[in-house]
Design an enzyme around this catalytic site. Structure first.
Site, PDB file in Angstrom:
ATOM      1  N   THR A 114     -10.556   3.506  10.946  1.00 54.26           N
ATOM      2  CA  THR A 114     -10.356   2.683  12.209  1.00 54.26           C
ATOM      3  C   THR A 114      -9.760   3.273  13.165  1.00 54.26           C
ATOM      4  OG1 THR A 114      -8.149   1.967  11.474  1.00 54.26           O
ATOM      5  CG2 THR A 114      -9.868   0.365  10.708  1.00 54.26           C
ATOM      6  N   ASP A 144     -13.796  15.063  -2.940  1.00 58.24           N
ATOM      7  CA  ASP A 144     -14.138  16.466  -3.478  1.00 58.24           C
ATOM      8  C   ASP A 144     -15.467  16.316  -4.208  1.00 58.24           C
ATOM      9  OD1 ASP A 144     -13.478  19.029  -4.463  1.00 58.24           O
ATOM     10  OD2 ASP A 144     -11.578  18.365  -4.127  1.00 58.24           O
ATOM     11  N   LYS A 191      -7.421   8.226  -0.623  1.00 60.94           N
ATOM     12  CA  LYS A 191      -8.760   8.424   0.124  1.00 60.94           C
ATOM     13  C   LYS A 191      -9.235  10.021  -0.731  1.00 60.94           C
ATOM     14  CE  LYS A 191      -7.392   6.566   4.435  1.00 60.94           C
ATOM     15  NZ  LYS A 191      -6.210   6.207   4.197  1.00 60.94           N
ATOM     16  N   ASP A 196      -3.518   4.345  -1.913  1.00 62.25           N
ATOM     17  CA  ASP A 196      -4.428   4.850  -0.786  1.00 62.25           C
ATOM     18  C   ASP A 196      -4.294   6.260  -0.763  1.00 62.25           C
ATOM     19  OD1 ASP A 196      -5.974   4.713   1.658  1.00 62.25           O
ATOM     20  OD2 ASP A 196      -4.305   4.316   2.885  1.00 62.25           O
ATOM     21  N   LYS A 205       0.839  -1.147   0.140  1.00 59.01           N
ATOM     22  CA  LYS A 205      -0.005  -0.032  -0.171  1.00 59.01           C
ATOM     23  C   LYS A 205       0.925   1.239   0.082  1.00 59.01           C
ATOM     24  CE  LYS A 205      -2.337   1.630   3.908  1.00 59.01           C
ATOM     25  NZ  LYS A 205      -1.767   3.185   3.946  1.00 59.01           N
ATOM     26  N   GLY A 240       0.774  -2.427   8.760  1.00 55.90           N
ATOM     27  CA  GLY A 240       1.546  -1.685   8.569  1.00 55.90           C
ATOM     28  C   GLY A 240       2.824  -1.803   9.757  1.00 55.90           C
ATOM     29  N   ARG A 241       2.707  -1.156  10.893  1.00 55.98           N
ATOM     30  CA  ARG A 241       4.010  -1.191  11.884  1.00 55.98           C
ATOM     31  C   ARG A 241       4.073  -2.704  12.239  1.00 55.98           C
ATOM     32  NH1 ARG A 241       1.573   3.920  14.836  1.00 55.98           N
ATOM     33  NH2 ARG A 241      -0.518   3.184  13.775  1.00 55.98           N
TER      34      ARG A 241
END
Length: 232
Positions: A119, A64, A61, A59, A32, A210-211
């Site tokens: 989240t 508009d 997002k 990603d 990602k 991720g982490r």
């Protein structure tokens, strides 16, 4: 659609990103690319990672007015990514415009998914900050139904909601779920979380991690642990 683990490459530079990806000798994880890395390096980072053979979830997002999102998605369609996303709260008109812009002249396009509620958002913050008083799971299901009606392929949601999304929108409607942590790990700033094994059980199609991988002592081992818990 097969399940997969997507690694969130939340790095601030191409150098740091490739230093991380170089650890995966012989493997090409789905990755990602989020706002931090894309804003730092621009489209070139997407092209280089794609050239290395990775699938990419871009990603960004988008959110508009419909015409602006349509035009932006038309530009992103040239990057040959595998998944793009936007905010479902931008309305069905915006999502329909995005889908139109993302579709290439030959009819092909990346998967397009919608963010429902982040989240990091819980019931309290949704009510106090956004003035949305409905239960969060009802809000997520409503956004999911709107996304499906607009023709999108799925949504981003908490793994806690993935099973209900499939009940509401069908098993072919994809659930891409961040907020995944190992049982023995730190949940960080996430509030609605689940382990890879739990996400598998409840029906997530893709988990975004991720982490727990990128900050691990051995990222390859952590990635393989995710694969083993979620897929194998």
């Amino acid at each position: 659609m097969g399940k997969d683990v997507i690694i969130a490459c939340d790095f601030s530079s191409a150098e740091a990103t490739f230093k991380f990806l170089d650890k995966f000798t012989g493997k090409k994880p789905f990755v990602k690319i989020g706002m931090e890395l894309f804003y730092a390096e621009g489209p070139s980072i997407v092209k280089e990672i794609k050239k290395r053979g990775h699938k990419i979830f871009l990603d960004l997002k988008l959110h508009d007015i419909p015409n602006t999102v349509k035009k932006a998605m038309n530009v992103l369609s040239n990057l040959d990514v595998d998944i793009c996303n936007l905010h479902a709260s931008g309305t069905k008109r915006m999502m329909e415009g995005a889908l139109e812009g993302l579709t290439r002249p030959d009819g092909t396009r990346p998967l397009l998914i919608a963010v429902t509620q982040l989240t990091s958002t819980d019931q309290e913050s949704m009510e106090n900050d956004l003035l949305i008083k409905e239960p969060i799971d009802k809000v997520v299901m409503h956004y999911a139904k709107c996304a499906k009606e607009a023709g999108l392929d799925g949504i981003v949601c908490s793994p806690l909601e993935a099973g209900k999304v499939h009940e509401t929108c069908g098993n072919d409607f994809l659930t891409v779920t961040p907020g995944v942590r190992f049982a023995d790990g730190d949940i960080g700033d996430q509030k609605r979380v689940m382990t890879p094994a739990e996400a598998k059980k409840i029906g997530s199609d893709y988990i975004v991690v991720g982490r727990p991988i990128t900050a691990a002592d051995d990222p390859v081992v952590a990635y393989e642990r995710c694969i083993n818990e979620f897929i194998d």
